[in-house]
Design an enzyme around this catalytic site. Structure first.
Site, PDB file in Angstrom:
ATOM      1  N   SER A  75     -48.063   3.234 -20.178  1.00 31.09           N
ATOM      2  CA  SER A  75     -47.063   2.184 -20.409  1.00 31.09           C
ATOM      3  C   SER A  75     -47.515   1.241 -21.515  1.00 31.09           C
ATOM      4  CB  SER A  75     -46.879   1.391 -19.116  1.00 31.09           C
ATOM      5  OG  SER A  75     -46.166   0.209 -19.366  1.00 31.09           O
TER       6      SER A  75
ATOM      7  N   TYR B 234     -50.336  -3.532 -12.209  1.00 28.49           N
ATOM      8  CA  TYR B 234     -49.695  -2.281 -12.620  1.00 28.49           C
ATOM      9  C   TYR B 234     -50.265  -1.804 -13.968  1.00 28.49           C
ATOM     10  CZ  TYR B 234     -46.234   0.579 -15.005  1.00 28.49           C
ATOM     11  OH  TYR B 234     -45.629   1.568 -15.735  1.00 28.49           O
TER      12      TYR B 234
ATOM     13  N   LYS C  55     -52.636   1.562 -15.156  1.00 26.92           N
ATOM     14  CA  LYS C  55     -52.289   2.543 -16.208  1.00 26.92           C
ATOM     15  C   LYS C  55     -53.458   2.687 -17.193  1.00 26.92           C
ATOM     16  CE  LYS C  55     -48.410   3.893 -14.757  1.00 26.92           C
ATOM     17  NZ  LYS C  55     -48.141   5.290 -14.455  1.00 26.92           N
TER      18      LYS C  55
ATOM     19  N   ILE D  92     -30.499 -14.198 -17.107  1.00 31.60           N
ATOM     20  CA  ILE D  92     -31.238 -14.003 -18.375  1.00 31.60           C
ATOM     21  C   ILE D  92     -32.486 -14.864 -18.289  1.00 31.60           C
ATOM     22  CG2 ILE D  92     -31.210 -14.380 -20.875  1.00 31.60           C
ATOM     23  CD1 ILE D  92     -28.243 -13.821 -20.877  1.00 31.60           C
TER      24      ILE D  92
ATOM     25  N   ARG E 131     -37.216  -6.275 -26.866  1.00 31.45           N
ATOM     26  CA  ARG E 131     -37.927  -5.083 -26.403  1.00 31.45           C
ATOM     27  C   ARG E 131     -37.465  -3.860 -27.183  1.00 31.45           C
ATOM     28  NH1 ARG E 131     -39.987  -8.684 -24.281  1.00 31.45           N
ATOM     29  NH2 ARG E 131     -40.680  -8.989 -22.141  1.00 31.45           N
TER      30      ARG E 131
ATOM     31  N   GLY F  13     -45.162 -14.071 -17.126  1.00 29.05           N
ATOM     32  CA  GLY F  13     -45.818 -12.889 -17.686  1.00 29.05           C
ATOM     33  C   GLY F  13     -45.000 -12.138 -18.718  1.00 29.05           C
TER      34      GLY F  13
HETATM   35  N1  UDP Z   1     -34.576  -9.427 -18.341  1.00 29.61           N
HETATM   36  C1  UDP Z   1     -33.627 -10.384 -18.030  1.00 29.61           C
HETATM   37  N2  UDP Z   1     -33.003 -10.278 -16.815  1.00 29.61           N
HETATM   38  C2  UDP Z   1     -33.237  -9.283 -15.933  1.00 29.61           C
HETATM   39  C3  UDP Z   1     -34.207  -8.290 -16.271  1.00 29.61           C
HETATM   40  C4  UDP Z   1     -34.863  -8.402 -17.490  1.00 29.61           C
HETATM   41  O1  UDP Z   1     -33.375 -11.308 -18.804  1.00 29.61           O
HETATM   42  O2  UDP Z   1     -32.638  -9.264 -14.836  1.00 29.61           O
HETATM   43  C5  UDP Z   1     -35.264  -9.489 -19.658  1.00 29.61           C
HETATM   44  C6  UDP Z   1     -36.769  -9.665 -19.567  1.00 29.61           C
HETATM   45  O3  UDP Z   1     -37.109 -11.028 -19.520  1.00 29.61           O
HETATM   46  C7  UDP Z   1     -37.221  -8.973 -20.867  1.00 29.61           C
HETATM   47  C8  UDP Z   1     -36.195  -7.854 -21.057  1.00 29.61           C
HETATM   48  O4  UDP Z   1     -35.058  -8.251 -20.300  1.00 29.61           O
HETATM   49  O5  UDP Z   1     -37.096  -9.869 -21.980  1.00 29.61           O
HETATM   50  C9  UDP Z   1     -36.678  -6.501 -20.568  1.00 29.61           C
HETATM   51  O6  UDP Z   1     -37.167  -6.642 -19.235  1.00 29.61           O
HETATM   52  P1  UDP Z   1     -37.426  -5.384 -18.307  1.00 29.61           P
HETATM   53  O7  UDP Z   1     -37.769  -5.907 -16.939  1.00 29.61           O
HETATM   54  O8  UDP Z   1     -36.281  -4.436 -18.391  1.00 29.61           O
HETATM   55  O9  UDP Z   1     -38.678  -4.655 -18.956  1.00 29.61           O
HETATM   56  P2  UDP Z   1     -40.148  -5.172 -19.326  1.00 29.61           P
HETATM   57  O10 UDP Z   1     -40.199  -5.213 -20.811  1.00 29.61           O
HETATM   58  O11 UDP Z   1     -40.346  -6.498 -18.690  1.00 29.61           O
HETATM   59  O12 UDP Z   1     -41.009  -4.115 -18.769  1.00 29.61           O
END
Ligand code: UDP
Length: 331
Positions: free
Chosen positions: A116, A140, A144, A208, A222, A285
């Site tokens: 990851s 987690y 990994k 968000i 992302r 985080g």
């Molecule tokens: N995110 C969000 N609301 C949610 C889930 C995710 O705003 O309910 C945002 C999160 O803060 C990040 C992005 O979407 O900026 C991707 O988050 P995800 O949990 O999908 O993957 P990560 O990169 O954290 O593994």
């Protein structure tokens, strides 16, 4: 010559099983079904069991003529890993080591590992390359990275030198083009399934996590990668090992970043519906922006993402619209 796919009843594993079958390979899946779905395993034998069961793994290797392993079986919830670290160390690392011991005895020498981009933590510069420092920020991610290191050690084993490819995935999303496998929003807190839930479940509103980041629209950025592209990356990794490739750690992403708001905008266009949301606090985080330097995968594996965000959102919407209750509970 059979490929053993551990965790092949999970989201990415199940897509990879299909990609392997399309490439003409024989596949056997080993999955506890604790978090996977029997229905997701298409066109391959499923054995229900644990990778830590050394007798079972040895028997499968012998009976099925296993020559390579693709290892997905692991827990993957970042939040849960902080609350129950021992469970993660046990299942993701100790169990993997038990399996690797058996594979070495059985002379299985090719291994593809589901790693990851979380191993980088908050990267210092963007895009992230494989030689950038690793700095896991969750248990987690620690697990990994620990398995990547374990694989480095196994590649030095003189009895049976296990060669491996660790694929550092960025954000996997989307569903299969034929709409048979996808990701259940009740078992994933990731952005795309949660956006789909907001579109389709009238009692749910997306949160968000922060809109005051130093990014163009203030939301987190992302690298979203279509799960079918990710599946192909595993097949390419196996091709690479089969043609004698050495142990490798490789990013699997598209190389471009997308913000939370851009995901929402596209989901609204594709579904012709509004995504109900509210702005919530930043999630602990969460890095501001993470996207891959994907050049090594292209150079070493001949792999490049073929699908973009529209295909991710379209396939995810179709899957969730037609499977509002996931696999199990009757749609
Ligand atoms: N995110 C969000 N609301 C949610 C889930 C995710 O705003 O309910 C945002 C999160 O803060 C990040 C992005 O979407 O900026 C991707 O988050 P995800 O949990 O999908 O993957 P990560 O990169 O954290 O593994």
């Amino acid at each position: 010559m059979t490929v053993l796919v551990t965790g092949g009843a999970g989201y990415i594993g199940a897509h990879t099983v299909r990609a392997l079958r399309s490439s003409g390979r024989k596949v056997v899946v080993l999955d506890t079904l604790e978090r996977g779905n029997r229905e997701a395993v298409i066109d391959a034998e499923l054995i229900v069991g644990d990778v830590a069961d050394q007798g079972l793994v040895a028997k499968i290797c012998g009976d099925k003529g296993v020559s390579s392993v693709i290892h997905f079986a692991a827990y993957k919830a970042v939040g849960e890993s902080m609350l129950e670290p021992e469970k993660y160390w046990n299942n993701n690392v100790a169990s993997t080591e038990k399996m690797l011991d058996v594979l070495t005895e059985q002379r299985v020498d090719k291994f593809v590992f589901s790693s990851s981009a979380a191993v980088y933590g908050t990267p210092l510069s963007m895009p992230v390359t494989e030689s950038d420092p690793t700095k896991p920020e969750s248990v987690y991610a620690e697990t990994k990275l620990a398995v990547e290191k374990l694989l480095g050690a196994f590649s030095q084993n003189t009895d049976c030198r296990l060669r491996s490819v660790s694929l550092r995935y960025f954000n996997a999303a989307g569903a299969s083009k034929d709409n048979r496998i996808g990701e259940d929003w009740s078992s994933s807190q990731n952005l795309v399934p949660q956006v789909m839930r907001a579109l389709l479940d009238k009692d749910f509103k997306l949160e968000i996590f922060g809109n005051d980041y130093p990014t163009p629209d203030g939301t987190g950025v992302r690298d979203y990668i279509h799960v079918e592209d990710l599946a192909v990356a595993h097949v390419k990794a196996l091709d690479y090992l089969e043609s004698g490739g050495e142990t490798l750690v490789c990013n699997i992403g598209t190389g471009s970043g997308t913000s939370v708001m851009q995901v929402i905008d596209l989901a609204e266009k594709i579904s012709r519906k509004k995504v109900p949301y509210r702005i919530a606090a930043r999630r602990a985080g969460d890095p501001i922006s993470v996207f891959a330097d994907a050049r090594l995968a292209e150079k070493k594996l001949g792999w490049k993402a073929a699908r973009g965000l529209p295909e991710i959102i379209e396939s995810a919407y179709e899957w969730h619209r037609t499977h509002p209750n996931g696999y199990r509970r009757g749609n």
